[in-house]
Scaffold this motif. Structure first.
Motif, PDB file in Angstrom:
ATOM      1  N   PRO A  52       0.808  -1.226   0.000  1.00 20.27           N
ATOM      2  CA  PRO A  52       0.000   0.000   0.000  1.00 20.27           C
ATOM      3  C   PRO A  52       0.843   1.279   0.000  1.00 20.27           C
ATOM      4  N   ASP A  53       2.028   1.222   0.586  1.00 20.29           N
ATOM      5  CA  ASP A  53       2.907   2.386   0.670  1.00 20.29           C
ATOM      6  C   ASP A  53       4.045   2.331  -0.348  1.00 20.29           C
ATOM      7  N   VAL A  54       3.831   1.627  -1.460  1.00 22.48           N
ATOM      8  CA  VAL A  54       4.864   1.519  -2.493  1.00 22.48           C
ATOM      9  C   VAL A  54       5.405   2.910  -2.816  1.00 22.48           C
ATOM     10  N   VAL A  55       6.704   2.990  -3.024  1.00 21.47           N
ATOM     11  CA  VAL A  55       7.341   4.243  -3.409  1.00 21.47           C
ATOM     12  C   VAL A  55       7.435   4.248  -4.936  1.00 21.47           C
ATOM     13  N   VAL A  56       6.709   5.178  -5.559  1.00 25.24           N
ATOM     14  CA  VAL A  56       6.692   5.291  -7.014  1.00 25.24           C
ATOM     15  C   VAL A  56       7.632   6.431  -7.382  1.00 25.24           C
ATOM     16  N   ARG A  57       8.756   6.095  -7.998  1.00 25.03           N
ATOM     17  CA  ARG A  57       9.775   7.087  -8.312  1.00 25.03           C
ATOM     18  C   ARG A  57       9.658   7.641  -9.737  1.00 25.03           C
ATOM     19  N   GLN A  67      -2.345   3.714  -4.381  1.00 27.31           N
ATOM     20  CA  GLN A  67      -3.427   4.518  -4.940  1.00 27.31           C
ATOM     21  C   GLN A  67      -2.965   5.240  -6.205  1.00 27.31           C
ATOM     22  N   ALA A  68      -1.700   5.659  -6.250  1.00 26.34           N
ATOM     23  CA  ALA A  68      -1.160   6.317  -7.446  1.00 26.34           C
ATOM     24  C   ALA A  68      -1.178   5.362  -8.630  1.00 26.34           C
ATOM     25  N   LEU A  69      -0.809   4.109  -8.403  1.00 27.01           N
ATOM     26  CA  LEU A  69      -0.826   3.129  -9.495  1.00 27.01           C
ATOM     27  C   LEU A  69      -2.250   2.885  -9.974  1.00 27.01           C
TER      28      LEU A  69
END
Length: 147
Positions: free
Chosen positions: A38-43, A54-56
């Motif tokens: 849930p807290d994946v870091v999207v760089r 949520q961004a994905l």
């Protein structure tokens, strides 16, 4: 490090890839919930305010509304340690609003390279390079001065 780790991570990657190619946003969102932290870091720079998984979801939701026939063909996959690198070709037909542009009916094809880092069987960090310039040219947003 376990010898089965890259194999397991490839299975996680395949689960997400299959969902994206289904064209079903709800299936994509479910797969993200299952395989992405849930807290994946999207760089990868994204034109949205959402973060984490949520961004994905927002990115894939927008892409599938704009390109309902979206298809991602994986060209190369390299798995090493806790990371998977993949190069792919994205195709689709512009049938919905995309980045403020009304549907054009144009077909697009562009390239991407992504790196996924895994921990505990989930995607925890991503980096991506997307050929947005090619997208913009094919959609007619900008002219092809460097074609």
């Amino acid at each position: 490090m376990s010898a089965t780790r890259p194999t397991h991570d490839l299975g996680v990657f395949a689960r997400l890839h299959e969902a994206v190619n289904s064209g079903d946003a709800e299936l994509v969102f479910k797969a993200i919930d299952e395989v992405v932290d849930p807290d994946v870091v999207v760089r990868t720079p994204l034109p949205i305010d959402a973060t984490g998984a949520q961004a994905l979801k927002e990115v894939f939701g927008r892409l599938l509304r704009a390109f309902p026939d979206l298809h991602i063909a994986v060209e190369d996959v390299i798995a090493e340690g806790d990371k998977i690198v993949y190069r792919n070709t994205v195709t689709g037909t512009h049938q919905g609003e995309y980045m403020g542009l009304a549907p054009t009916g144009r077909s697009i094809s562009y390239n991407e390279i992504f790196i996924f880092r895994f921990a505990d069987g989930r995607i925890t960090e991503t980096w991506g390079v997307v050929d947005v310039l090619s997208q913009m040219r094919q959609l007619g947003i900008i002219s092809g001065a460097f074609s």
